[in-house]
Write a protein that holds these residues in place. Structure first.
Motif, mmCIF file in Angstrom:
data_model
loop_
_atom_site.group_PDB
_atom_site.id
_atom_site.type_symbol
_atom_site.label_atom_id
_atom_site.label_comp_id
_atom_site.label_asym_id
_atom_site.label_seq_id
_atom_site.Cartn_x
_atom_site.Cartn_y
_atom_site.Cartn_z
ATOM 1 N N ILE A 1 46.044 33.346 39.169
ATOM 2 C CA ILE A 1 45.464 34.156 37.959
ATOM 3 C C ILE A 1 46.288 35.330 37.717
ATOM 4 O O ILE A 1 46.592 35.655 36.436
ATOM 5 C CB ILE A 1 43.933 34.431 38.330
ATOM 6 C CG1 ILE A 1 43.116 33.031 38.500
ATOM 7 C CG2 ILE A 1 43.456 35.366 37.033
ATOM 8 C CD1 ILE A 1 41.517 33.238 38.764
ATOM 9 N N ASN A 2 46.784 35.950 38.490
ATOM 10 C CA ASN A 2 47.409 37.340 38.492
ATOM 11 C C ASN A 2 48.830 36.914 37.794
ATOM 12 O O ASN A 2 49.401 37.798 37.030
ATOM 13 C CB ASN A 2 47.424 38.078 39.825
ATOM 14 C CG ASN A 2 46.288 38.826 39.984
ATOM 15 O OD1 ASN A 2 45.469 39.162 39.323
ATOM 16 N ND2 ASN A 2 46.172 39.030 41.464
ATOM 17 N N ILE B 1 49.574 34.335 36.037
ATOM 18 C CA ILE B 1 49.337 33.916 35.017
ATOM 19 C C ILE B 1 49.154 35.229 33.870
ATOM 20 O O ILE B 1 49.621 35.434 32.917
ATOM 21 C CB ILE B 1 48.327 33.023 34.528
ATOM 22 C CG1 ILE B 1 48.446 31.661 35.041
ATOM 23 C CG2 ILE B 1 47.860 32.922 33.057
ATOM 24 C CD1 ILE B 1 47.224 30.974 35.191
ATOM 25 N N LYS B 2 48.288 36.347 34.307
ATOM 26 C CA LYS B 2 48.053 37.610 33.604
ATOM 27 C C LYS B 2 49.271 38.218 33.369
ATOM 28 O O LYS B 2 49.659 38.747 32.507
ATOM 29 C CB LYS B 2 47.115 38.173 34.309
ATOM 30 C CG LYS B 2 45.732 37.783 34.278
ATOM 31 C CD LYS B 2 44.616 38.717 34.951
ATOM 32 C CE LYS B 2 43.336 38.323 35.075
ATOM 33 N NZ LYS B 2 42.521 39.158 35.739
ATOM 34 N N ALA B 3 50.160 38.341 34.473
ATOM 35 C CA ALA B 3 51.485 38.954 34.636
ATOM 36 C C ALA B 3 52.441 38.481 33.731
ATOM 37 O O ALA B 3 53.069 39.133 32.720
ATOM 38 C CB ALA B 3 52.028 39.052 36.043
ATOM 39 N N VAL C 1 51.541 36.813 30.811
ATOM 40 C CA VAL C 1 51.020 36.961 29.315
ATOM 41 C C VAL C 1 51.629 38.387 29.328
ATOM 42 O O VAL C 1 51.684 38.713 28.065
ATOM 43 C CB VAL C 1 49.753 36.716 29.203
ATOM 44 C CG1 VAL C 1 49.036 37.381 28.159
ATOM 45 C CG2 VAL C 1 49.339 35.241 29.585
ATOM 46 N N VAL C 2 51.092 39.416 30.238
ATOM 47 C CA VAL C 2 51.388 40.641 29.771
ATOM 48 C C VAL C 2 52.760 40.928 29.580
ATOM 49 O O VAL C 2 53.102 41.714 28.685
ATOM 50 C CB VAL C 2 51.079 41.769 30.928
ATOM 51 C CG1 VAL C 2 51.296 43.138 30.915
ATOM 52 C CG2 VAL C 2 49.559 41.677 31.133
ATOM 53 N N VAL D 1 52.922 44.890 35.077
ATOM 54 C CA VAL D 1 52.850 43.771 35.595
ATOM 55 C C VAL D 1 52.622 43.974 37.347
ATOM 56 O O VAL D 1 52.155 43.070 38.061
ATOM 57 C CB VAL D 1 54.172 42.999 35.356
ATOM 58 C CG1 VAL D 1 54.387 41.678 36.308
ATOM 59 C CG2 VAL D 1 54.085 42.522 33.921
ATOM 60 N N LEU E 1 49.219 44.441 38.622
ATOM 61 C CA LEU E 1 48.463 43.116 38.808
ATOM 62 C C LEU E 1 48.553 42.583 40.049
ATOM 63 O O LEU E 1 47.726 41.724 40.625
ATOM 64 C CB LEU E 1 48.916 42.254 37.757
ATOM 65 C CG LEU E 1 48.613 42.436 36.080
ATOM 66 C CD1 LEU E 1 48.894 41.516 35.330
ATOM 67 C CD2 LEU E 1 46.957 42.727 36.320
#
Length: 266
Positions: free
Chosen positions: A16-17, A19-21, A23-24, A73, A76
């Motif tokens: 999840i992190n 994916i978040k990274a 996206v960010v 990033v 995260l």
């Protein structure tokens, strides 16, 4: 099977992190470009500010935002900014030694923007390389040669070299030299050249143009026309006058000699 599921679930937060990274990182990179373009457009819209400053500021803003995105990033993944700063501080000496050329280019870029020996759109010669300045970035200056070739000059080298700026002043002096035969009348040739210069509206009246005999060569009497014109008109005026004066000399029967040898038989 339960063990495999438990292991897969244990990697859930990391995935999840990640994916978040991603996206960010993507969004941050896009936003950095958008903000940089906005800064460039806003600053360059002000006629009192040179476009060079606007483009340099846009580059600076873009890289600052990208640095913030990278720090976000890393956050995260549990890497705190304070820890990152501490690590970077401890590694400053090593990084500085490894990237001393790059840091020198950055410092030189700031000096170029502050003192502005040249600006975007001007035609310059930097250490023997000539071209029109397309961009002054953080680390380099981009030139475009008259035959449309891109030349990248590191800012450190540009700042350390002799810079000749052909576009700095609004006006520029144009010298044209023509050699006539020793048997031709110099005053007639001078009057002919003066009349052509007087009829050309792009030539300035101040400083006043002059036409004089400047050299007695091996095979010709050299007559020089010293004229002043707008910087932007320099090359077109040079080519136009060269052809007009050559044709006028031909019409008057005034020859333009070339070096030759005469063999004398004894």
């Amino acid at each position: 099977m339960e063990q495999i599921i438990e292991e897969a679930l244990s990697y859930g937060p990391l995935i999840i992190n990640a994916i978040k990274a991603l996206v960010v990182l993507i969004v941050g990179w896009i936003v950095a470009g958008m903000v940089a373009r906005l800064v460039s457009r806003k600053v360059n819209a002000n006629e009192q500010i040179d476009n060079t400053i606007g483009n340099f500021a846009a580059n600076l803003v873009k890289w600052v935002i990208r640095l913030m995105v990278v720090m976000a990033v890393l956050g995260l993944f549990g890497i705190e900014a304070t820890s990152l700063v501490a690590v970077m501080g401890a590694a400053t000496l090593a990084i500085g030694m490894a990237l001393q050329g790059t840091l020198s280019d950055l410092a030189a870029g700031l000096m170029l923007v502050i003192f502005r020996p040249y600006s975007q759109g001007q035609y310059v010669d930097i250490g023997g390389t000539s071209g029109t300045v397309k961009e002054i970035a953080l680390f380099f200056t981009e030139l475009v040669t008259p035959d449309n070739v891109q030349v990248i000059v590191p800012n450190g080298k540009a700042w350390g070299e002799i810079i000749t700026n052909y576009s700095h002043h609004d006006s520029r002096r144009l010298d044209l030299t023509f050699g006539i035969d020793y048997g031709d009348d110099a005053d007639t040739a001078k009057k002919l050249i003066s009349d052509i210069a007087a009829a050309e509206p792009r030539i300035h009246d101040d400083p006043k143009p002059w036409v004089r005999v400047t050299n007695l060569g091996d095979s010709s009497v050299d007559i020089t026309a010293r004229l002043w014109c707008d910087n932007a008109e320099f090359w077109d005026l040079k080519f136009t006058l060269t052809q007009q004066i050559k044709e006028a000399l031909d019409d008057k029967g005034i020859s333009i000699p070339y070096p030759h040898q005469v063999n004398v038989q004894r």
